[in-house]
Write an enzyme that holds these catalytic residues in place. Structure first.
Site, PDB file in Angstrom:
ATOM      1  CG  ASP A 122      -2.151  -0.888   0.971  1.00 20.56           C
ATOM      2  OD1 ASP A 122      -2.676  -0.878  -0.160  1.00 20.56           O
ATOM      3  OD2 ASP A 122      -2.571  -1.589   1.908  1.00 20.56           O
ATOM      4  CG  ASP A 180      -8.001  -3.225  -2.195  1.00 17.91           C
ATOM      5  OD1 ASP A 180      -8.483  -4.225  -2.769  1.00 17.91           O
ATOM      6  OD2 ASP A 180      -8.401  -2.824  -1.093  1.00 17.91           O
TER       7      ASP A 180
END
Length: 400
Positions: A122, A180
């Protein structure tokens, strides 16, 4: 044509006609919506001034539990760390409020150590939403160094046999990739431009191509998770961990896909990515379970629709993506995307979703859903919902 002819002219006009007929007759004028957005930007700056007073120096806001009066915070290491300073930077850009800018710099000073974090996929969320925006507003050599190191850390998770960046860490026999991760690729493109090192670009393209091949169903809805064999790249399992079922369309997952492939087209100019973004947009906007106000249920296939919780975070991501995507396609599709985004923005700026000053723990938006299957963060504010909401307002101002 700016969109691929492979998408199909007939299906395009069916889509455009269906969405156009579904538009609310009371759709706001652009002038009135822009006035509302201007007002909400000023109120957002005030609300975040309130929020910053509630935070300890080394903590980042995550959510707020109204029933407990509890502000939930984290250190710099979770995936949400970059959204608060990133939102502050957008608001500083929009208002000129230097108090917000100084708060962003303070939080980024805590966050910067994550540039060397190789345990997470991330880093795009964490470092590009923060330091990427900071570099855009006021370029500094230190920002370049942090972004380059962040991209190197992210690239360390790439497996050429799979053709993807690893998402969640698990035992070595499973290589997990979630949708994601498409939004983290923007960091790699930025660093390619900064350094001229095409290896980052190639990783982003290969990851996007592999994801396009395996994550999407025939209707262009997306699985949340694909598990690969790390030794040969074979697909072992497809799941939707944060959705209603493995066959369902988790709303924020669809939003990540739309946003990610819109960025892919912007950064590469490859019409295949524009085609993919259009397919995903068609799925979302033409879905029979998309509510009239444009803010999706937490899952398009949730069992208890219409009583199912809405997810303002998914709505904000979709809104921002559609605003950008509207600039890459021709009419009448451009206007369709813009009107859909305006409907979402009208909803998000309404009292139904937007908080009063000093309420909602200092967050901007109400009614987000974090992880419904785990009964975690349901019908609460979410810092990433705020970020993409602020980005949507900024993009709408630029368009107008």
């Amino acid at each position: 044509m700016m969109y691929s002819l492979k998408w199909g002219i007939a299906s395009l006009f069916i889509f455009v006609g269906t969405i156009a007929n579904a538009q609310n007759e009371k759709h706001p004028s652009r002038k009135s919506l822009l006035e509302t957005v201007e007002k909400r930007i000023k109120e957002s700056a005030s609300q975040y001034t309130f929020l910053m007073q509630e935070l300890k120096p080394d903590r980042f806001p995550v959510t707020y539990y109204e029933d407990k009066g509890q502000l939930v915070t984290s250190g710099s290491e979770p995936w949400v760390g970059g959204f608060y300073p990133g939102g502050l930077l957008y608001l500083y850009e929009l208002t000129g409020d230097t108090l917000l800018y100084q708060e962003a710099l303070r939080k980024m000073d805590v966050l910067k150590k994550e540039q060397f974090n190789t345990t997470t996929h991330d880093l795009g969320f964490m470092m590009y939403c923060s330091f990427g925006n900071a570099k855009r507003l006021e370029p500094k050599p230190a920002y370049d160094s942090i972004l380059v190191n962040s991209a190197r850390s992210l690239a360390s998770r790439f497996n050429p046999k799979v053709g993807c960046l690893r998402s969640w860490d698990s035992d070595s026999s499973q290589f997990m990739v979630i949708i994601d991760n498409m939004v983290n690729l923007e960091l790699l493109f930025a660093v390619t431009k900064m350094t001229g090192d095409s290896s980052f670009y190639k990783i982003a393209v290969e990851h996007a191509n592999t994801t396009m091949k395996h994550h999407f169903r025939p209707d262009y809805s997306s699985h949340h998770l694909v598990i690969y064999n790390p030794g040969n790249g074979e697909v072992r399992k497809k799941q939707t961990v944060q959705g209603a079922s493995d066959s369902s369309a988790w709303a924020r997952g669809q939003a990540w896909g739309l946003y990610g492939y819109t960025v892919m087209y912007r950064e590469t100019g490859d019409p295949l990515y524009l085609e993919q973004a259009n397919h995903i947009g068609q799925f979302i906007l033409n879905h029979p379970h998309l509510p009239a106000d444009g803010i999706p249920y937490w899952d398009f296939d949730a069992e208890d629709i219409p009583a199912a919780p809405r997810d303002a975070s998914a709505g904000a991501v979709i809104c921002s993506a559609l605003l950008e995507l509207s600039g890459y396609v021709e009419q009448p599709l451009s206007e369709t995307y813009l009107k859909a985004a305006e409907k979402m923005l009208q909803s998000l700026t309404s009292p139904t979703y937007f908080s009063d000053y000093g309420k909602n723990g200092g967050f901007l938006l109400k009614h987000g859903v974090g992880n419904y299957p785990r009964h975690a963060d349901i019908d609460v504010p979410l810092i990433y919902a705020d970020y993409y909401f602020i980005e949507s307002m900024a993009r709408y101002k630029r368009i107008n």
